[in-house]
Enzyme design. Structure first.
Site, PDB file in Angstrom:
ATOM      1  N   ASP A   1     -47.011  55.927 126.138  1.00 57.49           N
ATOM      2  CA  ASP A   1     -47.115  57.326 125.710  1.00 57.49           C
ATOM      3  C   ASP A   1     -45.802  58.042 126.023  1.00 57.49           C
ATOM      4  O   ASP A   1     -45.218  57.858 127.103  1.00 57.49           O
ATOM      5  CB  ASP A   1     -48.273  58.027 126.425  1.00 57.49           C
ATOM      6  CG  ASP A   1     -48.556  59.404 125.839  1.00 57.49           C
ATOM      7  OD1 ASP A   1     -49.313  59.462 124.858  1.00 57.49           O
ATOM      8  OD2 ASP A   1     -48.026  60.396 126.374  1.00 57.49           O
TER       9      ASP A   1
ATOM     10  N   ASN B   1     -41.282  68.566 119.525  1.00 56.74           N
ATOM     11  CA  ASN B   1     -41.710  69.240 118.300  1.00 56.74           C
ATOM     12  C   ASN B   1     -41.486  70.746 118.380  1.00 56.74           C
ATOM     13  O   ASN B   1     -41.040  71.378 117.417  1.00 56.74           O
ATOM     14  CB  ASN B   1     -43.186  68.944 118.021  1.00 56.74           C
ATOM     15  CG  ASN B   1     -43.408  67.534 117.501  1.00 56.74           C
ATOM     16  OD1 ASN B   1     -42.560  66.980 116.801  1.00 56.74           O
ATOM     17  ND2 ASN B   1     -44.547  66.953 117.852  1.00 56.74           N
TER      18      ASN B   1
ATOM     19  N   HIS C   1     -40.950  69.426 113.710  1.00 60.71           N
ATOM     20  CA  HIS C   1     -41.729  68.205 113.503  1.00 60.71           C
ATOM     21  C   HIS C   1     -40.900  67.093 112.846  1.00 60.71           C
ATOM     22  O   HIS C   1     -41.178  65.906 113.054  1.00 60.71           O
ATOM     23  CB  HIS C   1     -42.964  68.500 112.663  1.00 60.71           C
ATOM     24  CG  HIS C   1     -44.006  69.265 113.412  1.00 60.71           C
ATOM     25  ND1 HIS C   1     -44.868  68.672 114.312  1.00 60.71           N
ATOM     26  CD2 HIS C   1     -44.308  70.587 113.427  1.00 60.71           C
ATOM     27  CE1 HIS C   1     -45.669  69.581 114.844  1.00 60.71           C
ATOM     28  NE2 HIS C   1     -45.352  70.754 114.309  1.00 60.71           N
TER      29      HIS C   1
ATOM     30  N   ASP D   1     -40.726  63.271 114.155  1.00 69.07           N
ATOM     31  CA  ASP D   1     -40.909  62.073 113.337  1.00 69.07           C
ATOM     32  C   ASP D   1     -39.744  61.104 113.516  1.00 69.07           C
ATOM     33  O   ASP D   1     -39.934  59.879 113.590  1.00 69.07           O
ATOM     34  CB  ASP D   1     -41.046  62.453 111.864  1.00 69.07           C
ATOM     35  CG  ASP D   1     -42.363  63.144 111.560  1.00 69.07           C
ATOM     36  OD1 ASP D   1     -43.265  63.093 112.423  1.00 69.07           O
ATOM     37  OD2 ASP D   1     -42.484  63.738 110.471  1.00 69.07           O
TER      38      ASP D   1
ATOM     39  N   GLU E   1     -48.168  60.304 119.665  1.00 65.51           N
ATOM     40  CA  GLU E   1     -47.079  59.699 120.426  1.00 65.51           C
ATOM     41  C   GLU E   1     -47.535  58.480 121.213  1.00 65.51           C
ATOM     42  O   GLU E   1     -46.860  58.034 122.142  1.00 65.51           O
ATOM     43  CB  GLU E   1     -46.457  60.721 121.379  1.00 65.51           C
ATOM     44  CG  GLU E   1     -47.374  61.206 122.489  1.00 65.51           C
ATOM     45  CD  GLU E   1     -48.183  62.434 122.100  1.00 65.51           C
ATOM     46  OE1 GLU E   1     -48.519  63.233 122.989  1.00 65.51           O
ATOM     47  OE2 GLU E   1     -48.475  62.607 120.894  1.00 65.51           O
TER      48      GLU E   1
END
Length: 374
Positions: free
Chosen positions: A235, A243, A248, A252, A278
């Site tokens: 994680d 973000n 965003h 990505d 994530e």
């Protein structure tokens, strides 16, 4: 005579349909399939062409007319040069075995082999498939006409058959193209649907659904062969901040690069997946606790040092937390869900004890926890 040629077309169409079904199980989505697939395909199309000889029109006692060359054309255009050569050789050999040795059989075998060899050029020519089929078909018809002239004493008999053969051969080639393209596109769409159902669209890793299937399969294999199986639950630490700060699109970009990093650190047989957001996971096959912990720590250090490129040209650095579970050391050997749960619990342990670390829950009274590489 017309009905015989019509049967030839129907037989080829049937073979194309059967070949399309078989092609679903092979990688015929590449520019050309593997050598193994070409050899198998060449053998099949050779048999197809041989079957067409059973629906031939006799020109005289030793010479027959049919559309067997279309099997070679199709193999060359849709499978590759090796498939074309194998198809021609198979048809040539079976022609002699089925109808006996004669000068016409030798001549026919020579022409089929020559057409097969010409398919090597046509297979890799930078033309459209339709152009390849038409051109190679015309070449085949021309060579066949020359051989027929050499093996008949009556041009009248030949000219009664050949114009019809040429016409139906041309029409048959177009039909084969239409059907083959339809089958090809259908298989391609099926492949894309299967891929989308099992692949994460952003990172091209396995998705959660595929991961769960792989987990069940590998756990069963580990039980059957009494092997170790390790799971890394990964994680990104404070990913929301990326973000919120950069947008965003930047998030990505980070996910894509992290996915690539994980693939680079995993072995080719290992399974890397993005399970959502994530969250990532890696299944390390035939891997015990010591090696799993070392791999996880190597990944953690690499991510910590890596500069993630953002769309605006800037870079950012991240850390990850990793939970490790090993079958059968950490889990109930009869409960598949328990294996993933143990890795997830170890991940939460890493998060709750400061992040940027690798943790594994205790097993057999031995606690295995690595903290910041120590």
């Amino acid at each position: 005579m017309l009905s015989t040629f019509f049967i030839n077309i129907c037989v080829m169409i049937t073979f194309m349909y059967v070949s399309g079904i078989i092609a679903k199980f092979y990688r015929i989505r590449l520019p050309f399939p593997s050598l193994r697939v070409q050899l198998i395909g060449g053998l099949l199309f050779g048999i197809y062409g041989t079957v067409l000889m059973n629906y031939s029109f006799p020109l005289n006692e030793t010479t027959i007319v049919d559309l067997r060359h279309l099997a070679i054309v199709t193999a060359a255009v849709y499978l590759g040069g090796m498939a074309s050569v194998v198809t021609g050789l198979v048809i040539s050999v079976l022609r002699i075995l089925m109808f006996g040795m004669s000068s016409s059989a030798i001549d026919a075998g020579f022409v089929m082999t020559l057409i097969g060899l010409s398919g090597v050029y046509f297979a890799y020519a930078s033309w459209s498939r339709l152009t390849k089929i038409i051109t190679m078909n015309l070449l085949g018809i021309t060579l066949i006409f020359i051989i027929l002239m050499l093996n008949t004493d009556s041009m009248n008999s030949l000219m009664k058959v050949y114009p019809l053969q040429m016409t139906i051969s041309f029409v048959g080639g177009i039909f084969i193209f239409i059907i083959a393209e339809f089958i090809n596109k259908s298989n391609e769409m099926l492949f894309l649907l299967e891929r989308r159902a099992s692949t994460d669209h952003l990172t091209n890793l396995s998705n959660r659904r595929q991961f769960e299937k792989s987990l069940q399969l590998e756990l069963q294999r580990a039980r059957d062969y009494q092997q170790k199986l390790s799971l890394l639950a990964i994680d990104i630490d404070r990913f929301k901040k990326v973000n919120d700060t950069y947008g965003h699109s930047a998030g990505d970009a980070v996910l894509k690069q992290l996915g690539q990093l994980l693939v680079e650190h995993a072995r080719s047989a290992d399974i890397v997946s993005r399970n959502g957001g994530e969250e990532f996971a890696i299944l390390l096959l035939d891997c015990g606790n010591r090696q799993a912990m070392a791999t996880a720590e190597s990944i953690r250090q690499s991510v910590e040092k890596y500069h993630f490129a953002l769309p605006d040209g800037h870079t950012t650095r991240l850390t990850i937390s990793i939970g490790v579970a090993v079958y059968p050391d950490h889990c109930d050997t009869h409960d598949d869900d328990d294996f993933f749960e143990q890795a997830d619990r170890a991940l939460y342990e890493a998060k709750n004890t400061g992040r940027n670390r690798v943790c594994a829950l205790p097993f057999r009274s031995l606690s295995l926890t690595l903290k910041n590489g120590i």
